[in-house]
Design a protein around this motif. Structure first.
Motif, PDB file in Angstrom:
ATOM      1  N   GLU A  82       0.813  -1.093   0.045  1.00 53.38           N
ATOM      2  CA  GLU A  82       0.046  -0.090  -0.298  1.00 53.38           C
ATOM      3  C   GLU A  82       1.007   1.207  -0.136  1.00 53.38           C
ATOM      4  OE1 GLU A  82      -3.854  -1.781   2.481  1.00 53.38           O
ATOM      5  OE2 GLU A  82      -2.618  -0.345   3.544  1.00 53.38           O
ATOM      6  N   GLU A  83       2.208   1.119  -0.091  1.00 54.19           N
ATOM      7  CA  GLU A  83       3.061   2.161  -0.079  1.00 54.19           C
ATOM      8  C   GLU A  83       2.833   3.516  -0.981  1.00 54.19           C
ATOM      9  OE1 GLU A  83       4.073  -1.051  -0.229  1.00 54.19           O
ATOM     10  OE2 GLU A  83       4.793  -1.251   1.913  1.00 54.19           O
ATOM     11  N   ASP A  84       2.397   2.894  -2.262  1.00 50.76           N
ATOM     12  CA  ASP A  84       2.271   3.802  -3.157  1.00 50.76           C
ATOM     13  C   ASP A  84       0.753   4.617  -3.070  1.00 50.76           C
ATOM     14  OD1 ASP A  84       4.474   3.191  -4.633  1.00 50.76           O
ATOM     15  OD2 ASP A  84       3.430   1.961  -6.388  1.00 50.76           O
ATOM     16  N   LYS A  85      -0.055   3.899  -2.738  1.00 54.25           N
ATOM     17  CA  LYS A  85      -1.219   4.422  -2.231  1.00 54.25           C
ATOM     18  C   LYS A  85      -1.279   5.446  -1.140  1.00 54.25           C
ATOM     19  CE  LYS A  85      -5.919   4.633  -3.036  1.00 54.25           C
ATOM     20  NZ  LYS A  85      -6.707   4.692  -4.083  1.00 54.25           N
ATOM     21  N   LEU A  86      -0.438   5.121  -0.157  1.00 55.21           N
ATOM     22  CA  LEU A  86      -0.124   6.078   1.005  1.00 55.21           C
ATOM     23  C   LEU A  86       0.570   7.293   0.229  1.00 55.21           C
ATOM     24  CD1 LEU A  86      -0.119   6.693   3.929  1.00 55.21           C
ATOM     25  CD2 LEU A  86       2.188   5.773   3.933  1.00 55.21           C
ATOM     26  N   GLU A  87       1.495   7.197  -0.611  1.00 59.09           N
ATOM     27  CA  GLU A  87       2.329   8.270  -1.229  1.00 59.09           C
ATOM     28  C   GLU A  87       0.973   9.311  -1.875  1.00 59.09           C
ATOM     29  OE1 GLU A  87       4.984   9.089   0.143  1.00 59.09           O
ATOM     30  OE2 GLU A  87       4.908  10.872  -1.264  1.00 59.09           O
ATOM     31  N   GLU A  88       0.204   8.581  -2.523  1.00 64.15           N
ATOM     32  CA  GLU A  88      -0.997   9.269  -3.351  1.00 64.15           C
ATOM     33  C   GLU A  88      -1.775  10.298  -2.332  1.00 64.15           C
ATOM     34  OE1 GLU A  88      -4.608   7.677  -5.719  1.00 64.15           O
ATOM     35  OE2 GLU A  88      -2.670   6.435  -5.965  1.00 64.15           O
ATOM     36  N   PHE A  89      -2.039   9.481  -1.216  1.00 58.44           N
ATOM     37  CA  PHE A  89      -2.638  10.124  -0.177  1.00 58.44           C
ATOM     38  C   PHE A  89      -2.081  11.258   0.146  1.00 58.44           C
ATOM     39  CE2 PHE A  89      -3.126  10.588   4.705  1.00 58.44           C
ATOM     40  CZ  PHE A  89      -4.289  11.171   4.460  1.00 58.44           C
ATOM     41  N   TRP A  90      -0.836  11.230   0.668  1.00 54.61           N
ATOM     42  CA  TRP A  90       0.103  12.413   1.158  1.00 54.61           C
ATOM     43  C   TRP A  90       0.109  13.474   0.065  1.00 54.61           C
ATOM     44  CZ3 TRP A  90      -0.293  13.130   5.858  1.00 54.61           C
ATOM     45  CH2 TRP A  90      -0.115  12.262   6.840  1.00 54.61           C
ATOM     46  N   GLN A  91       0.279  13.230  -1.210  1.00 51.56           N
ATOM     47  CA  GLN A  91       0.108  14.108  -2.345  1.00 51.56           C
ATOM     48  C   GLN A  91      -1.238  14.931  -2.310  1.00 51.56           C
ATOM     49  OE1 GLN A  91       2.373  14.962  -4.517  1.00 51.56           O
ATOM     50  NE2 GLN A  91       3.922  13.402  -3.278  1.00 51.56           N
ATOM     51  N   ALA A  92      -2.217  14.160  -1.886  1.00 50.53           N
ATOM     52  CA  ALA A  92      -3.591  14.884  -1.749  1.00 50.53           C
ATOM     53  C   ALA A  92      -3.638  15.904  -0.464  1.00 50.53           C
ATOM     54  CB  ALA A  92      -4.633  14.174  -1.831  1.00 50.53           C
ATOM     55  N   ASN A  93      -2.506  15.889   0.323  1.00 50.96           N
ATOM     56  CA  ASN A  93      -2.668  16.604   1.453  1.00 50.96           C
ATOM     57  C   ASN A  93      -1.778  17.830   1.347  1.00 50.96           C
ATOM     58  OD1 ASN A  93      -3.431  15.682   4.302  1.00 50.96           O
ATOM     59  ND2 ASN A  93      -3.324  14.016   3.157  1.00 50.96           N
ATOM     60  N   GLU A  94      -2.397  19.008   2.049  1.00 50.61           N
ATOM     61  CA  GLU A  94      -1.550  20.100   2.350  1.00 50.61           C
ATOM     62  C   GLU A  94      -1.543  20.522   3.798  1.00 50.61           C
ATOM     63  OE1 GLU A  94      -1.482  23.597  -0.629  1.00 50.61           O
ATOM     64  OE2 GLU A  94      -2.932  22.280  -1.732  1.00 50.61           O
ATOM     65  N   TYR A  95      -0.567  21.275   4.094  1.00 52.04           N
ATOM     66  CA  TYR A  95      -0.583  21.980   5.377  1.00 52.04           C
ATOM     67  C   TYR A  95      -0.479  23.402   5.743  1.00 52.04           C
ATOM     68  CZ  TYR A  95       0.223  22.832  10.043  1.00 52.04           C
ATOM     69  OH  TYR A  95       0.179  23.592  11.627  1.00 52.04           O
ATOM     70  N   PHE A  96      -1.243  23.976   6.385  1.00 57.43           N
ATOM     71  CA  PHE A  96      -1.069  25.579   6.293  1.00 57.43           C
ATOM     72  C   PHE A  96      -1.215  26.094   7.644  1.00 57.43           C
ATOM     73  CE2 PHE A  96      -3.468  29.768   6.046  1.00 57.43           C
ATOM     74  CZ  PHE A  96      -2.681  30.171   5.109  1.00 57.43           C
ATOM     75  N   ALA A  97      -0.280  26.941   7.962  1.00 59.30           N
ATOM     76  CA  ALA A  97      -0.219  27.416   9.368  1.00 59.30           C
ATOM     77  C   ALA A  97      -0.805  28.640   9.412  1.00 59.30           C
ATOM     78  CB  ALA A  97       1.380  27.517   9.603  1.00 59.30           C
ATOM     79  N   GLY A  98      -1.711  28.876  10.409  1.00 61.16           N
ATOM     80  CA  GLY A  98      -2.481  30.107  10.413  1.00 61.16           C
ATOM     81  C   GLY A  98      -2.890  30.358  12.066  1.00 61.16           C
ATOM     82  N   SER A  99      -3.394  31.447  12.353  1.00 61.45           N
ATOM     83  CA  SER A  99      -3.814  31.531  13.628  1.00 61.45           C
ATOM     84  C   SER A  99      -5.276  31.024  13.539  1.00 61.45           C
ATOM     85  CB  SER A  99      -3.716  33.029  14.059  1.00 61.45           C
ATOM     86  OG  SER A  99      -4.617  33.934  13.281  1.00 61.45           O
ATOM     87  N   TYR A 100      -6.091  31.078  14.670  1.00 63.86           N
ATOM     88  CA  TYR A 100      -7.297  30.482  14.908  1.00 63.86           C
ATOM     89  C   TYR A 100      -8.465  31.754  14.993  1.00 63.86           C
ATOM     90  CZ  TYR A 100      -5.942  25.709  15.559  1.00 63.86           C
ATOM     91  OH  TYR A 100      -5.184  24.647  15.492  1.00 63.86           O
ATOM     92  N   ASP A 101      -7.673  32.905  15.338  1.00 64.83           N
ATOM     93  CA  ASP A 101      -8.708  33.904  15.427  1.00 64.83           C
ATOM     94  C   ASP A 101      -8.488  35.327  14.403  1.00 64.83           C
ATOM     95  OD1 ASP A 101      -6.204  34.603  16.285  1.00 64.83           O
ATOM     96  OD2 ASP A 101      -6.691  35.552  18.226  1.00 64.83           O
TER      97      ASP A 101
END
Ligand code: BG6
Length: 481
Positions: A68-87
């Motif tokens: 499932e390693e390739d699928k996992l990579e595909e999953f992470w490719q569909a992910n982004e991370y964004f740092a921001g404040s909550y308020d």
């Protein structure tokens, strides 16, 4: 809707719940191709971190089978991370732009999961409403308990949410509603003529709904001490089970018809009386036997004079024609001898006894976990020449009948429900209101009178006083609970 782009935003993406539960859950749904094909995931939190760091933090909790390693990579490719404040609205506007980039075509839907502390609920939801709602599709928000800590604070949160979103957009998670056996309760009751006619005060002596955990607050003492076991487990998970066990048959399987019935039965329940509750708190093993365990008050995040309950047993009374006089006993505790959640419907003694009282009561047991099972304890003739009675079981143990893979995890099921717009297994606002109506007075009384919980030893069955309390409610002990 599944052909259109969807975005799943995980707020609180750097936290514990995210890495331990939500990232793994969305991975399993992605892996099993259950989500819309064009789903993007965006993690949002204050912490500045790269996707590589997010992946690293989640690694321990995400199960990957060989191949499932390739699928996992595909999953992470569909992910982004964004740092921001909550308020700060400006950060959410940037989040909005980031989501927007993926939203090709005429329709696009958004789901926001609030894996953040309750103190942030208001800021986060206002900002989502102001800056991040989808202009060409649905916007749904998922929130986790605590939904307030009493009737007043819960109403405040509800009013706040109602000012921002329609009830159809709000998904209040009670993950017990995602558990297989909890979902089975309605089928069991309403698809079987054998149970239906006896499901009432004429035949049932008492109902025991239990939750047991073999560990203490380890590391969560801070949160826990503010809430206690009654708010943490009883007012939500156990009361939800009670309403499914006790409600009348809904008009249809429509989610609102079901929740109407759940609310109705809750409305028949009086607030809990002080005589009907027993609270406990675990202490370390006094003679140092067995495992080294320390008591609740030794948890460094707990004030050393805390009277917060880590165990509670309460009887609730439903004043309607079906249940008047039948105690519904809710029992929950941490640091007990085992992990177990189950419902025991205990039938009355057989009238007109001809077996010299050797006949034990019938009991229908619905084991939620571990090891889903449904079994009915009944009396049978012991095989052989003699005419002896023996207690035996009609047993549907899931592991013997079904494949393990047939039983999905509660979170997977519930998050998928949010994608499909199925609110059946989520808590409606008026259910929550009733739950707080039942529990707020006793919580206040325990706090105001500073009632000391009775001690019980870490790893034990709970306070000794609980057994006499069960007997008081005509619950006959017969085995391993
Ligand atoms: C959570 C409680 O809602 O449920 C926890 O906050 C508890 O204290 C947990 O441990 C139990 O969930 P489960 O699914 O492991 O029975």
């Amino acid at each position: 809707d599944f052909q259109y782009p969807h975005t799943f935003v995980l707020l609180g993406a750097s936290g514990d719940l995210a890495k331990k539960k939500i990232y793994p859950t969305i991975w399993y749904l992605f892996r099993d191709n259950l989500l819309p094909r064009h789903t993007k995931f965006v993690g949002y939190a204050r912490t500045k971190q790269t996707m590589a760091e997010v992946k690293e933090k989640c690694k321990k909790y995400i199960k990957v089978r060989p191949g499932e390693e390739d699928k996992l990579e595909e999953f992470w490719q569909a992910n982004e991370y964004f740092a921001g404040s909550y308020d700060k609205r400006i950060d959410y506007e940037m989040l909005n732009q980031l989501i927007h980039k993926h939203e090709k075509g005429p329709v696009a839907n958004r789901i926001f999961y609030l894996a953040v502390p309750p103190t942030l609920f208001e800021d986060v939801t206002v900002n989502i409403r102001n800056a991040c709602v989808s202009l060409k599709g649905f916007t749904r928000v998922i929130i986790e308990k605590p939904f307030g800590r009493d009737d007043v604070t819960s109403d405040k949160l509800s009013n706040h949410l109602a000012g921002l979103f329609k009830e159809e957009q709000i998904y209040r998670i009670d993950h017990y509603l995602g558990k297989e056996m909890v979902q089975n309760l309605m089928t069991l009751r309403f698809a079987n003529q054998i149970f239906n006619p006896s499901w009432n005060r004429e035949n049932i002596a008492s109902v025991l709904i239990s939750f047991k955990e073999p560990f203490g607050t380890e590391g969560r003492g801070g949160y826990f001490d503010d809430f206690g076991i009654i708010r943490d487990v009883m007012q939500n998970h156990l009361l939800q089970i009670l309403s499914l066990v006790a409600m009348e048959k809904p008009v249809t399987l429509n989610p609102n018809d079901i929740r109407d019935e759940k609310v109705k039965v809750l409305r028949h329940i009086q607030p809990i009386n002080l005589n009907d509750i027993l609270v406990g708190q675990y202490i370390g093993n006094p003679d140092g036997q067995g495992e080294e365990t320390s008591g609740y008050l030794q948890d460094p995040t707990v004030p050393n004079d805390s009277v917060t309950a880590t165990y509670a047993l309460a009887a609730l009374w439903i004043n309607n024609a079906r249940w008047q006089g039948v105690p519904f006993i809710l029992r929950c505790g941490k640091a007990l001898n085992e992990r177990k959640a189950e419902v025991r419907i205990q039938y009355k003694d057989v009238p007109g006894d001809i077996f010299d009282s050797n006949a034990k009561r019938n009991e229908l047991v619905i084991r939620v976990q571990p090891g889903e099972a449904l079994y009915l304890k009944l009396m049978s003739k012991s095989p052989g020449m003699k005419f002896d009675l023996v207690e035996t079981e009609l047993d549907l143990t899931y592991s013997l009948r079904y494949r393990k893979a047939d039983v999905p995890d509660a979170y997977e099921r519930l998050i998928l429900d949010v994608f499909t717009g199925t609110q059946m297994h989520f808590v409606r606002n008026d259910e929550l209101k009733e739950a707080w109506r039942i529990f707020t007075p006793i919580l206040k009384e325990l706090e105001e009178k500073h009632i000391k919980p009775v001690p019980y030893v870490y790893g034990s069955r709970g306070p000794l006083e609980a057994d006499s309390k069960l007997a008081e409610y005509d619950f006959k002990y017969s085995g391993s609970y």
